[in-house]
Design an enzyme around this catalytic site. Structure first.
Site, mmCIF file in Angstrom:
data_model
loop_
_atom_site.group_PDB
_atom_site.id
_atom_site.type_symbol
_atom_site.label_atom_id
_atom_site.label_comp_id
_atom_site.label_asym_id
_atom_site.label_seq_id
_atom_site.Cartn_x
_atom_site.Cartn_y
_atom_site.Cartn_z
ATOM 1 N N SER A 90 0.995 -1.159 0.107
ATOM 2 C CA SER A 90 0.016 -0.099 0.077
ATOM 3 C C SER A 90 0.965 1.288 -0.013
ATOM 4 C CB SER A 90 -1.044 0.068 1.286
ATOM 5 O OG SER A 90 -1.628 1.445 1.475
ATOM 6 N N TYR A 114 -1.057 5.915 -4.923
ATOM 7 C CA TYR A 114 -2.011 7.183 -4.650
ATOM 8 C C TYR A 114 -1.329 8.264 -5.467
ATOM 9 C CZ TYR A 114 -5.341 4.976 -1.613
ATOM 10 O OH TYR A 114 -6.244 4.250 -0.935
ATOM 11 N N THR A 140 -4.641 3.500 -7.723
ATOM 12 C CA THR A 140 -5.875 3.489 -7.073
ATOM 13 C C THR A 140 -6.772 4.814 -7.280
ATOM 14 O OG1 THR A 140 -5.425 1.978 -5.381
ATOM 15 C CG2 THR A 140 -7.231 3.276 -4.765
ATOM 16 N N LYS A 256 -7.172 0.501 -10.297
ATOM 17 C CA LYS A 256 -8.047 -0.151 -9.365
ATOM 18 C C LYS A 256 -9.093 0.924 -9.088
ATOM 19 C CE LYS A 256 -7.685 -1.652 -4.671
ATOM 20 N NZ LYS A 256 -8.095 -0.854 -3.590
ATOM 21 N N HIS A 280 -13.304 -0.170 -3.321
ATOM 22 C CA HIS A 280 -12.610 0.198 -1.930
ATOM 23 C C HIS A 280 -13.320 -0.576 -0.855
ATOM 24 C CE1 HIS A 280 -8.819 2.830 -1.402
ATOM 25 N NE2 HIS A 280 -9.195 2.497 -0.214
HETATM 26 C C1 LIG Z 1 -8.218 -0.514 6.552
HETATM 27 C C2 LIG Z 1 -8.307 -0.666 4.896
HETATM 28 C C3 LIG Z 1 -7.394 0.185 4.249
HETATM 29 C C4 LIG Z 1 -7.292 0.129 2.933
HETATM 30 N N1 LIG Z 1 -6.084 0.881 2.514
HETATM 31 C C5 LIG Z 1 -5.881 1.037 0.916
HETATM 32 C C6 LIG Z 1 -4.777 1.631 0.381
HETATM 33 O O1 LIG Z 1 -3.990 1.901 1.239
HETATM 34 N N2 LIG Z 1 -4.630 1.497 -1.013
HETATM 35 C C7 LIG Z 1 -5.831 0.862 -1.684
HETATM 36 O O2 LIG Z 1 -5.884 0.976 -3.002
HETATM 37 N N3 LIG Z 1 -6.930 0.285 -1.133
HETATM 38 C C8 LIG Z 1 -6.965 0.323 0.212
HETATM 39 N N4 LIG Z 1 -8.000 -0.440 0.699
HETATM 40 C C9 LIG Z 1 -9.084 -1.044 -0.022
HETATM 41 C C10 LIG Z 1 -8.427 -2.713 -0.242
HETATM 42 O O3 LIG Z 1 -7.445 -2.355 -1.267
HETATM 43 C C11 LIG Z 1 -9.720 -3.228 -1.014
HETATM 44 O O4 LIG Z 1 -10.047 -2.623 -2.090
HETATM 45 C C12 LIG Z 1 -10.862 -3.635 -0.010
HETATM 46 O O5 LIG Z 1 -10.310 -3.861 1.322
HETATM 47 C C13 LIG Z 1 -11.496 -4.794 -0.657
HETATM 48 O O6 LIG Z 1 -12.499 -5.076 0.131
HETATM 49 P P1 LIG Z 1 -12.699 -6.158 1.341
HETATM 50 O O7 LIG Z 1 -11.892 -5.253 2.366
HETATM 51 O O8 LIG Z 1 -14.208 -6.313 1.461
HETATM 52 O O9 LIG Z 1 -12.008 -7.462 0.973
HETATM 53 C C14 LIG Z 1 -7.911 -0.175 2.129
HETATM 54 C C15 LIG Z 1 -9.295 -1.178 2.893
HETATM 55 C C16 LIG Z 1 -9.280 -1.250 4.143
HETATM 56 C C17 LIG Z 1 -10.168 -2.083 4.722
#
Ligand SMILES: Cc1cc2nc3c(=O)[nH]c(=O)nc-3n(C[C@H](O)[C@H](O)[C@H](O)COP(=O)(O)O)c2cc1C
Length: 387
Positions: A90, A114, A140, A256, A280
């Site tokens: 990330s 990002y 993303t 994404k 997301h």
């Molecule tokens: C706590 C948290 C932090 C996240 N941080 C990022 C991130 O830094 N970059 C990103 O592209 N997606 C981020 N996401 C989204 C995840 O990459 C992903 O799309 C999402 O968690 C998928 O859904 P799920 O949690 O239902 O499996 C984050 C999700 C969560 C829950």
């Protein structure tokens, strides 16, 4: 986990309708298992950018993993290496990517970006990702601003303001130069010296990688956070901006956050290498389409020209099977591995990975498929009342 940490991970945007819809969308499809097909030997692997994944899932980029466990991304990297699972670093990681790359050895990894307001920072992060052996860069698109997350707002909590989740920045030479450039705040902007402000200052100072006393005296902990909030994302991002990265990296570029078929078709036309159908994890637009609802139209628009990946709401083998049957090449897992991390660090993440892999393998075999290539839309029907 502390309440505010759990809320940060678990929450969706607004009234969390999309968070719920991501899950209920899976219930609209049912698997129709086929019999007598000799499923003794099975192969759950899939190919992506010339590499084989042992199971059709990757670890989604999840920021601020220190909220779940002090070893954060390092524990996840160890579990990823243990199992040969692809880890997506990330941009908001709690640990710099260079250390994670060392842990992973030759295990596969991607980097998620990002798009910052600073082009120089974008370039620097991409170059670091290349040097760290990443085999793709994921941009993303859905978080040019943070969504309206009621649970975080209620707790008045944003981890970045405490210096958490900014390790890719404070380890970056371009970013550290940006901190030094010009005055960042006027004296009247200095927070009032309340106990809470002091606690935050200590947290910020600890988070900066220069040693506590030096950082306290230089004020760079607080300056880093402020610079981060100023430049972390660029809401003005358009298709034209992406050319900048295309010209500067030889790595495949993955977008994404694609939900509309026209955006998917545009991605193909722009020379993008893969798309991820994602909302997301329901954290950005409350009321947005569930990803499983969006998937078939995106798959149709892409028409096999680039891989379509999928995330948001995947919680077991049957979910993976359904996403693959509807045309996803592989899925990404988010929160489940964060919960494994919170409970048992590296072991917890490994358990989540191994359980998901075993669940998928059994579901695939029991549905009558020997390999992922045998999973297609004919394996599904819509549940009654969901034509
Ligand atoms: C706590 C948290 C932090 C996240 N941080 C990022 C991130 O830094 N970059 C990103 O592209 N997606 C981020 N996401 C989204 C995840 O990459 C992903 O799309 C999402 O968690 C998928 O859904 P799920 O949690 O239902 O499996 C984050 C999700 C969560 C829950």
């Amino acid at each position: 986990m502390r309440t505010e940490a759990f809320n940060y991970v678990a929450a969706g945007a607004g009234n969390e309708r999309t968070l719920a819809a991501n899950r209920s969308a899976f219930d609209r499809w049912r698997i129709v298992p086929r019999m007598l097909r000799d499923v003794e030997r099975r192969d759950t692997s899939v190919e992506l950018f010339g590499r084989r994944l042992p199971s059709p899932f990757l670890l989604a980029p999840v920021g601020v993993l220190e909220l779940a466990h002090p070893e954060a991304d390092c524990a996840v990297a160890r579990a990823a290496r243990d199992t040969g699972t692809t880890m997506v670093f990330s941009n908001q990681a709690s640990k710099p990517m260079e250390g994670l790359a060392r842990i992973l050895e030759d295990s596969p990894r991607w980097f998620q970006l990002y798009w910052s307001r600073s082009d120089a920072l974008v370039e620097s992060l991409a170059a670091r990702a290349e040097r760290c052996g990443c085999s793709a860069i994921v941009i993303t698109l859905d978080t040019t601003m943070l969504g309206w997350r009621s649970r975080d707002l209620e707790g008045a909590y944003l981890p970045f303001l405490h210096g958490k989740g900014i390790a890719q920045y404070t380890s970056d030479p371009v970013f550290t130069n940006l901190i030094s450039e010009g005055a960042i705040e006027s004296p009247e902007q200095q927070p009032r010296p309340t106990l809470a402000a002091l606690r935050t200052l200590i947290e910020l100072t600890r988070a900066y990688p220069d040693g506590f006393l030096r950082t306290l005296l230089s004020g760079r902990g607080r300056a880093a956070v402020q610079r981060f909030t100023e430049i972390y994302s660029r809401p003005s991002l358009t298709w034209d901006t992406l050319a900048f990265l295309r010209e500067r990296t030889r790595l495949p570029i993955v977008l994404k956050g694609i939900l509309h078929p026209d955006d998917a078709a545009r991605a193909v036309a722009e020379g993008i290498d893969a798309v991820i159908v994602s909302n997301h994890g329901g954290r950005q637009v409350d009321g947005a389409i569930a990803t499983l609802e969006a998937l078939p139209a995106v798959v149709a628009a892409v028409d096999g020209r680039i891989p379509v990946l999928f995330d948001s709401g995947v919680r077991g083998g049957a979910d993976m099977f359904k996403a693959l049957a509807l045309g996803a090449r592989a899925v990404l897992i988010g929160r489940p591995y964060v919960y494994g991390l919170a409970i048992a660090g590296r072991t917890g993440v490994r358990e989540v990975i191994e359980n998901l892999a075993a669940d998928f393998d059994l579901t695939m075999g029991l549905a009558g498929c020997r390999s992922v290539s045998e999973i297609g839309p004919e394996a599904l029907v819509t549940a009654p009342g969901n034509s």
